[in-house]
Scaffold this motif. Structure first.
Motif, PDB file in Angstrom:
ATOM      1  N   UNK A  49     -29.982 -11.751  55.691  1.00 15.82           N
ATOM      2  CA  UNK A  49     -28.612 -11.789  56.195  1.00 15.82           C
ATOM      3  C   UNK A  49     -27.649 -11.976  55.042  1.00 15.82           C
ATOM      4  N   UNK A  50     -26.577 -11.209  55.031  1.00 14.97           N
ATOM      5  CA  UNK A  50     -25.641 -11.240  53.893  1.00 14.97           C
ATOM      6  C   UNK A  50     -24.897 -12.560  53.801  1.00 14.97           C
TER       7      UNK A  50
ATOM      8  N   UNK B 112     -23.423  -1.223  61.259  1.00 16.91           N
ATOM      9  CA  UNK B 112     -24.710  -1.807  61.648  1.00 16.91           C
ATOM     10  C   UNK B 112     -25.005  -3.009  60.755  1.00 16.91           C
ATOM     11  N   UNK B 113     -25.451  -4.088  61.364  1.00 11.71           N
ATOM     12  CA  UNK B 113     -25.707  -5.317  60.603  1.00 11.71           C
ATOM     13  C   UNK B 113     -26.743  -5.113  59.507  1.00 11.71           C
ATOM     14  N   UNK B 114     -27.832  -4.420  59.822  1.00 15.23           N
ATOM     15  CA  UNK B 114     -28.870  -4.226  58.813  1.00 15.23           C
ATOM     16  C   UNK B 114     -28.330  -3.422  57.627  1.00 15.23           C
ATOM     17  N   UNK B 115     -27.480  -2.456  57.892  1.00  8.23           N
ATOM     18  CA  UNK B 115     -26.892  -1.636  56.828  1.00  8.23           C
ATOM     19  C   UNK B 115     -26.003  -2.502  55.935  1.00  8.23           C
ATOM     20  N   UNK B 116     -25.179  -3.323  56.563  1.00  8.50           N
ATOM     21  CA  UNK B 116     -24.294  -4.212  55.811  1.00  8.50           C
ATOM     22  C   UNK B 116     -25.092  -5.236  55.001  1.00  8.50           C
ATOM     23  N   UNK B 117     -26.199  -5.710  55.586  1.00  4.91           N
ATOM     24  CA  UNK B 117     -27.050  -6.662  54.872  1.00  4.91           C
ATOM     25  C   UNK B 117     -27.702  -6.023  53.652  1.00  4.91           C
ATOM     26  N   UNK B 118     -28.184  -4.776  53.791  1.00  2.00           N
ATOM     27  CA  UNK B 118     -28.791  -4.094  52.647  1.00  2.00           C
ATOM     28  C   UNK B 118     -27.763  -3.800  51.562  1.00  2.00           C
ATOM     29  N   UNK B 119     -26.546  -3.543  51.969  1.00  2.00           N
ATOM     30  CA  UNK B 119     -25.477  -3.310  50.985  1.00  2.00           C
ATOM     31  C   UNK B 119     -25.274  -4.561  50.131  1.00  2.00           C
TER      32      UNK B 119
ATOM     33  N   UNK C  73     -33.420  -1.026  48.486  1.00  2.00           N
ATOM     34  CA  UNK C  73     -32.607  -0.073  49.243  1.00  2.00           C
ATOM     35  C   UNK C  73     -31.514   0.514  48.365  1.00  2.00           C
ATOM     36  N   UNK C  74     -31.273   1.809  48.567  1.00  2.00           N
ATOM     37  CA  UNK C  74     -30.161   2.488  47.902  1.00  2.00           C
ATOM     38  C   UNK C  74     -29.391   3.249  48.968  1.00  2.00           C
ATOM     39  N   UNK C  75     -28.100   2.925  49.108  1.00  4.58           N
ATOM     40  CA  UNK C  75     -27.265   3.633  50.068  1.00  4.58           C
ATOM     41  C   UNK C  75     -27.002   5.031  49.519  1.00  4.58           C
ATOM     42  N   UNK C  76     -27.303   6.048  50.311  1.00  6.02           N
ATOM     43  CA  UNK C  76     -27.111   7.423  49.855  1.00  6.02           C
ATOM     44  C   UNK C  76     -25.637   7.803  49.934  1.00  6.02           C
TER      45      UNK C  76
END
Length: 161
Positions: free
Chosen positions: A45-46, A77-84, A103-106
């Motif tokens: 969690x961020x 999406x929470x998971x996307x924001x957390x990976x960021x 993780x790398x955001x494309x």
């Protein structure tokens, strides 16, 4: 009452207990039952720093150590924001169990290309996914953010230590 597959998919996407049900299979070591098109992503969690889990569809596997996933609910999406915020994560899919990954955001262009390949390879799946996302969010799907997960080391497989 709309009983189309897209409507049913949208209802599933909006029902937390149904979306989270596969997590229990993965935690029990039975994630392999879901095959290699679904994965469980363990991330932090961020804000809280706590472990979080989500199950997602694999869009493509460009190489044995790379997996591409899509955020159907976009960048919110929470998971996307957390990976960021925290790109270090763990991946379980098929026989892989808790493989460390980064993780790398494309980019928008990379995401569009990956989505195009997915549409071409799985046109029926794309139509169902697109319809479910549009019904769940109430917005048309123009493009979707994608994330590439790079496995960092040889992952454990089922039965290995």
């Amino acid at each position: 009452m709309d009983l189309s597959l897209s409507a049913i998919g949208a209802r599933v996407l909006r029902t937390r207990s149904l979306v989270r049900a596969p997590i229990a299979l993965y935690k029990a070591g039975l994630g392999w039952l879901l095959g290699s098109r679904i994965l469980m992503l363990e991330h932090r969690g961020r804000s809280s720093g706590l472990r979080r889990y989500v199950c997602l569809e694999v869009v493509e596997r460009p190489s044995p150590d790379r997996i591409v996933i899509v955020s159907g609910f976009g960048e919110r999406a929470q998971w996307y924001r957390n990976l960021k915020a925290h790109p270090q994560c763990f991946v379980s899919t098929g026989s892989l169990r808790r493989a460390p990954a980064t993780a790398r955001l494309l980019s928008d262009e990379e995401s569009a290309q990956a989505l195009g390949r997915y549409r071409a390879a799985r046109p029926r799946d794309w139509e169902l996914l697109r319809g479910a996302i549009e019904k769940a969010t109430g917005r048309p799907v123009d493009g979707l953010p994608m994330v590439e997960l790079a496995l960092r080391e040889r992952p454990l497989t089922r039965g290995s230590r």
